[in-house]
Design a protein around this motif. Structure first.
Motif, PDB file in Angstrom:
ATOM      1  N   SER A  44     -13.481   5.867   6.119  1.00 60.42           N
ATOM      2  CA  SER A  44     -13.803   7.737   5.853  1.00 60.42           C
ATOM      3  C   SER A  44     -13.769   8.383   3.699  1.00 60.42           C
ATOM      4  O   SER A  44     -12.584   8.633   4.932  1.00 60.42           O
ATOM      5  CB  SER A  44     -14.698   7.745   6.592  1.00 60.42           C
ATOM      6  N   GLY A  45     -14.384   8.329   3.699  1.00 66.09           N
ATOM      7  CA  GLY A  45     -13.589   9.468   2.416  1.00 66.09           C
ATOM      8  C   GLY A  45     -11.865   9.620   1.996  1.00 66.09           C
ATOM      9  O   GLY A  45     -11.794   9.941   0.827  1.00 66.09           O
ATOM     10  N   SER A  46     -11.799   7.966   1.606  1.00 60.91           N
ATOM     11  CA  SER A  46     -11.483   6.892   0.703  1.00 60.91           C
ATOM     12  C   SER A  46     -11.723   6.745  -0.734  1.00 60.91           C
ATOM     13  O   SER A  46     -10.799   6.286  -1.156  1.00 60.91           O
ATOM     14  CB  SER A  46     -10.904   5.244   1.347  1.00 60.91           C
ATOM     15  N   GLY A  47     -12.684   6.945  -0.527  1.00 62.29           N
ATOM     16  CA  GLY A  47     -13.529   7.253  -2.017  1.00 62.29           C
ATOM     17  C   GLY A  47     -14.286   5.819  -2.676  1.00 62.29           C
ATOM     18  O   GLY A  47     -14.868   5.598  -3.712  1.00 62.29           O
ATOM     19  N   LYS A  48     -14.619   5.358  -1.259  1.00 64.10           N
ATOM     20  CA  LYS A  48     -15.715   4.699  -2.102  1.00 64.10           C
ATOM     21  C   LYS A  48     -16.823   5.046  -3.710  1.00 64.10           C
ATOM     22  O   LYS A  48     -17.621   3.774  -3.626  1.00 64.10           O
ATOM     23  CB  LYS A  48     -16.645   3.606  -1.144  1.00 64.10           C
ATOM     24  N   THR A  49     -17.595   5.547  -1.783  1.00 61.30           N
ATOM     25  CA  THR A  49     -19.340   5.861  -3.285  1.00 61.30           C
ATOM     26  C   THR A  49     -18.489   6.960  -4.167  1.00 61.30           C
ATOM     27  O   THR A  49     -19.923   6.527  -4.436  1.00 61.30           O
ATOM     28  CB  THR A  49     -19.884   7.099  -1.758  1.00 61.30           C
ATOM     29  N   THR A  50     -17.519   7.726  -4.324  1.00 62.70           N
ATOM     30  CA  THR A  50     -17.305   8.585  -5.536  1.00 62.70           C
ATOM     31  C   THR A  50     -16.818   7.450  -6.126  1.00 62.70           C
ATOM     32  O   THR A  50     -18.028   7.620  -7.777  1.00 62.70           O
ATOM     33  CB  THR A  50     -16.400   8.868  -5.106  1.00 62.70           C
TER      34      THR A  50
END
Ligand SMILES: Nc1ncnc2c1ncn2[C@@H]1O[C@H](COP(=O)(O)OP(=O)(O)O)[C@@H](O)[C@H]1O
Ligand SMILES: [Mg+2]
Length: 230
Positions: A44-50
């Motif tokens: 979580s927070g690694s940039g996948k959604t971005t």
């Protein structure tokens, strides 16, 4: 297979030049071939959604270039981006984002209204998709009266109604039991066999290890740290 998506050293900052500035993506270069089924994996927070939002033309990178079907989209004005988004992508999210008080059919047709598709064509496409997802009999029921699995299929039907070349799914199994997760993957597998490109962000090993998946890309702190061929 020809390339369908290419990102070239893209960076994405949130709250740029402010105290809470975040560099959500750092020099991300990635190419995806037409017909490929790819997973973006990472904490979580690694940039996948971005990264999905940039590929899916929902937002623009701070710097770098993005090509979708050979067209550079990274600097297009919003209305052009919206058109490309509607024509090219089908989105499946962990929250289904359905309107509960209207029918399954009405939910499915919503994305088509801005496109100027004729009523005849709309009905034809809706019937085809509802049949294939085995929810034709539920077409006129309110979403709130449908089971979880049926609601999921309505959300998938809505993602397919614009006949997208690329399916983007963000943590699609996060709220699903194992039966529904398997069903979703089965549907994605069929779509992929028909030639659609599938890009999924997930940290669910069931998805990453599924036979559908051609490649798993690992992300950490906004960077790609490795790609794995299964
Ligand atoms: N709209 C936003 N505003 C500010 N920071 C954001 C926003 N969206 C995401 N972030 C931050 O960007 C980083 C990447 O987030 P995200 O792309 O959501 O990662 P993932 O999907 O892998 O959890 C995280 O540090 C997150 O807090
Ligand atoms: Mg995410």
């Amino acid at each position: 297979m020809p390339l369908i998506i290419k990102t070239q050293e893209i960076n994405k900052y949130y709250n740029r030049y402010k105290a809470d500035e975040v560099r959500a993506l750092e020099d991300v270069t990635l190419t995806i071939s037409q017909g490929e089924a790819l997973v973006l994996n990472g904490a979580s927070g690694s940039g996948k959604t971005t990264l999905l939002s940039l590929i899916g033309c929902m937002a623009r990178p701070t710097s770098g270039s993005i090509f979708i079907q050979d067209k550079e989209v990274s600097r297009l004005p919003e209305r052009f981006l919206t058109n490309i988004r509607r024509q090219t992508f089908g989105f499946i999210f962990q929250q289904l984002n359905l309107i509960r008080d209207i029918s399954a059919l009405e939910n499915i047709l919503l994305p088509l209204y801005p496109s100027g598709t004729s009523i005849k064509e709309m009905n034809w496409r809706a019937k085809e998709i509802l049949t294939r997802l085995n929810i034709l009999k539920k077409a006129h029921m309110k979403v709130s009266a449908l089971s979880g699995g049926e609601q999921q299929r309505v959300a998938i039907a809505r993602a397919l109604i614009n006949q997208p070349q690329i399916i983007i799914a963000d943590e699609p199994t996060a709220h699903l039991d194992s039966f529904l997760a398997a069903e979703l993957l089965q549907i994605l597998t069929e779509l992929n066999r028909e030639g659609k490109t599938v890009v999924i962000a997930t940290h669910d090993p069931f998805v990453s290890r599924h036979k559908l998946i051609d490649r798993v890309i690992r992300m950490r702190d906004g960077q790609i740290i490795g790609g794995l061929e299964p």
